[in-house]
Design an enzyme around this catalytic site. Structure first.
Site, PDB file in Angstrom:
ATOM      1  CG  ASP A 287      -7.564  -2.387   7.647  1.00 24.62           C
ATOM      2  OD1 ASP A 287      -7.354  -1.289   7.270  1.00 24.62           O
ATOM      3  OD2 ASP A 287      -6.751  -3.467   7.007  1.00 24.62           O
TER       4      ASP A 287
ATOM      5  CG  ASP B  55      -6.075  -0.823   1.779  1.00 21.61           C
ATOM      6  OD1 ASP B  55      -6.476  -0.542   0.885  1.00 21.61           O
ATOM      7  OD2 ASP B  55      -5.331   0.231   2.358  1.00 21.61           O
TER       8      ASP B  55
END
Length: 608
Positions: A152, A154
């Site tokens: 991922d 963020d």
């Protein structure tokens, strides 16, 4: 047929609601550079120069096939003759496997291993890893069986600075409440304490309460706004029902991401404000409505690009720079593994953030708009709408993103569809040095096809969201998972600092049990009270107050039980660690093993 025609530029989009990711709306695609990255500076120390030259050499040649064989060996295999000390320690029932560097990022004995620049394969590294940098194992994971590692973006690759980024989000939310939703202007004077809230809390929307529970869902700490609830009120509210409450949506909200901390703090402020000034809150509002308004204001901030525009102007103000990210990715790729990025953020914002994180290590080291960070990945999926992305029955269309223009191109399961009136699809005018394709939307089936993944258990996915990243990918797909818990670094340091206090506390608990047994026996026969018990209970309570967060205590504990958050980590994350780049401190072929599980009756017998 996908509804968006080939070559259509998509601006904005998305609802702003985060499903386990960061900002997900879009500001206009970047037609120019938003910032200029610092030039790459290489230290003159021989070890560092050797490390960087080895890491970059693989990308000056053609890309090697990603198909792994039993004979495959990583590029750093020639370093295997270096002396290496590997130890295994355990906390509770979970193991910590040590390899790497000390607390200051310096190689023990060698004194030359710089945590910021070096990785497991660097000469002089691989000796011992500081405890707060270790990877902790819940379930055995043999990295030799992993052919693709995904991330991922963020709060995983991009670690935001809470004191600036969360304050920015908080301020933006306040402005939306006042200007768009009719709340009084005096809210604009409020301030945000970014250290107050922690992950793992539960918001009772109807009652305006904030709860911390243990793994059995018993409420141990409860606040109404910022006022602590008495034991009597807590029991009356949550302990006297015939049917146990699930503490789930729609009546409760889970504070399970770092993005949620500002929302929880603002909700507590509004609860206190409404109790003190009922006439100043818009008419007809209750605690539940105020929470909905906070969520709506947050969504507005994401949809209109308020947050992302500010981050794009000055990424260094809001994002921590970690120079280990690119060396870690190169190490994984040079060990014949595919790497991929799946994020809810759209392409324009993803490009800004990843350029900032990778700028020093770009092959050409120049403009932030040259897209060279893509050479660290095989596939990038933006606008993924996790956790829905992890369901194969999800019918979301898969578009290919043209990096230079940000335009979306129609695909048929990843294969570009020719334009009407043309014989071939439109291709980027300047092909990248290596083939990394960027997409928007789609689902996990598309990703498996693009990476030629035969079994879900061959994928390791690293994320920060217990539900959006870890739970769905684990339960629905069977992917192996690693959870990034940034708070863990400080928590482990505190555990070590308070080790003697915790030992004393355990001993006091044993003594307390003995004293209570004696007291009960004497009461039963002579109605006699032992004056020692009050002193010991007071001392035990006093020692407990010396530890961790001033309000909520230890992240992974609620009293003497594992917290609900810790229980989720244990259930759904194969591995967990404080930073994604801690992967760089271990061999990419590492076999992670948990320690033995113990039942309560075994602790005294085995002297644990």
């Amino acid at each position: 047929m996908p509804s968006t025609p080939t070559g259509t530029r998509v601006r904005g989009g998305g609802t702003g609601r985060r499903e386990g990711g960061g900002p997900d709306s879009s500001y206009p695609p970047p037609s120019r550079c938003l910032f200029k990255p610092p030039r790459m500076r290489i230290t003159k120390r021989p070890v560092a120069a050797l490390c960087l030259s080895v890491l970059s050499s693989a990308h000056s040649a053609a890309r090697r096939p990603r198909q792994r064989t039993s004979a495959s060996r990583p590029f750093f295999s020639s370093y295997s003759s270096f002396p290496r000390r590997v130890s295994s320690r355990s906390v509770g029932s979970r193991s910590m496997v040590d390899v790497g560097i000390d607390e200051k990022g310096e190689g023990i004995e060698s004194g030359h291993c710089d945590q910021g620049r070096h990785i497991w394969s660097s000469p002089g590294c691989g000796l011992e890893t500081a405890m707060e940098k270790q990877i902790f194992c819940n379930r055995s994971l043999n990295m030799k069986n992993i052919i693709a590692v995904g991330f991922d973006m963020d709060y995983t690759l991009a670690q935001y600075k809470s004191e600036t980024f969360e304050s920015l989000a908080y301020d933006g939310t306040i402005k939306k409440l006042v200007r768009n939703l009719g709340y009084p202007p005096e809210l604009l004077e409020w301030t945000f304490d970014w250290k107050y809230m922690v992950r793992g809390l539960v918001l009772d929307k109807k009652r305006g309460n904030i709860l911390k529970m243990d793994r059995h869902k018993y409420v141990k700490v409860a606040y109404h706004g910022f006022k602590e609830m008495s034991k009597e009120d807590k029991i009356a509210t949550y302990g006297n029902t015939l049917i146990r409450d699930s503490f789930d949506e729609p009546d409760y909200a889970l504070v399970d991401t770092l993005f949620s901390l500002g929302e929880a703090y603002l909700f507590a402020q509004l609860v206190d404000f409404m109790d003190s000034n009922p006439g100043k809150v818009p008419s007809g509002k209750d605690y539940g409505c105020m929470y909905k308004d906070v969520r709506a204001a947050v969504d507005l901030c994401h949809r209109d690009g308020t947050l992302k525009q500010m981050v794009a102007k000055d990424p260094g103000r809001y994002i921590n720079k970690d120079s280990r990210i690119v060396p870690m990715l190169k190490m994984l790729r040079d060990s014949h593994r595919s790497t991929f990025l799946v994020t809810n953020s759209l392409w324009d914002y993803t490009n800004v953030v990843m350029n900032f994180l990778c700028a020093e290590h770009n092959s050409y080291g120049g403009s932030a708009c040259n897209f060279q960070w893509l050479e660290n990945f095989d596939v990038v999926v933006t606008g993924s709408s996790k956790p829905g992305f992890f369901h194969e029955e999800n019918r979301a269309n898969l578009f290919e993103v043209e990096p230079e223009s940000g335009m979306l191109l129609n695909t048929d399961n990843g294969t570009l569809i020719p334009q009407v009136g043309g014989t071939s699809p439109r291709l980027p005018p300047k092909p990248l040095k290596k083939v990394c394709r960027v997409f928007q939307g789609g689902n996990v089936a598309h990703l498996h096809k693009l990476l030629s993944i035969g079994a879900s258990s061959q994928v390791l996915y690293v994320g920060d969201h217990i539900y959006g990243d870890i739970l769905r990918s684990k339960k629905v797909l069977g992917w192996r998972t690693m959870l990034v818990v940034p708070e863990l670094e400080e928590e482990v340091k505190l555990l070590r600092k308070n080790m003697d206090f915790r030992k004393m506390l355990r001993q006091l608990r044993r003594e307390q049990d003995l004293v209570e047994d004696k007291l009960h026996r004497l009461k039963w026969t002579l109605r006699f009270e032992d004056p020692e018990i009050d002193r010991k209970l007071h001392l035990s309570s006093e020692l407990h107050q010396l530890e961790f967060h001033k309000v909520w205590g230890q992240l992974m504990k609620t009293g003497f039980q594992n917290s609900r958050f810790a229980h989720q980590v244990e259930r759904f994350a194969c591995l967990y660690t404080s930073q994604v780049t801690n992967l760089s401190l271990y061999s990419p072929d590492k076999y992670y093993r948990p320690s033995e599980d113990f039942m309560p009756h075994e602790f005294d017998i085995l002297g644990l």
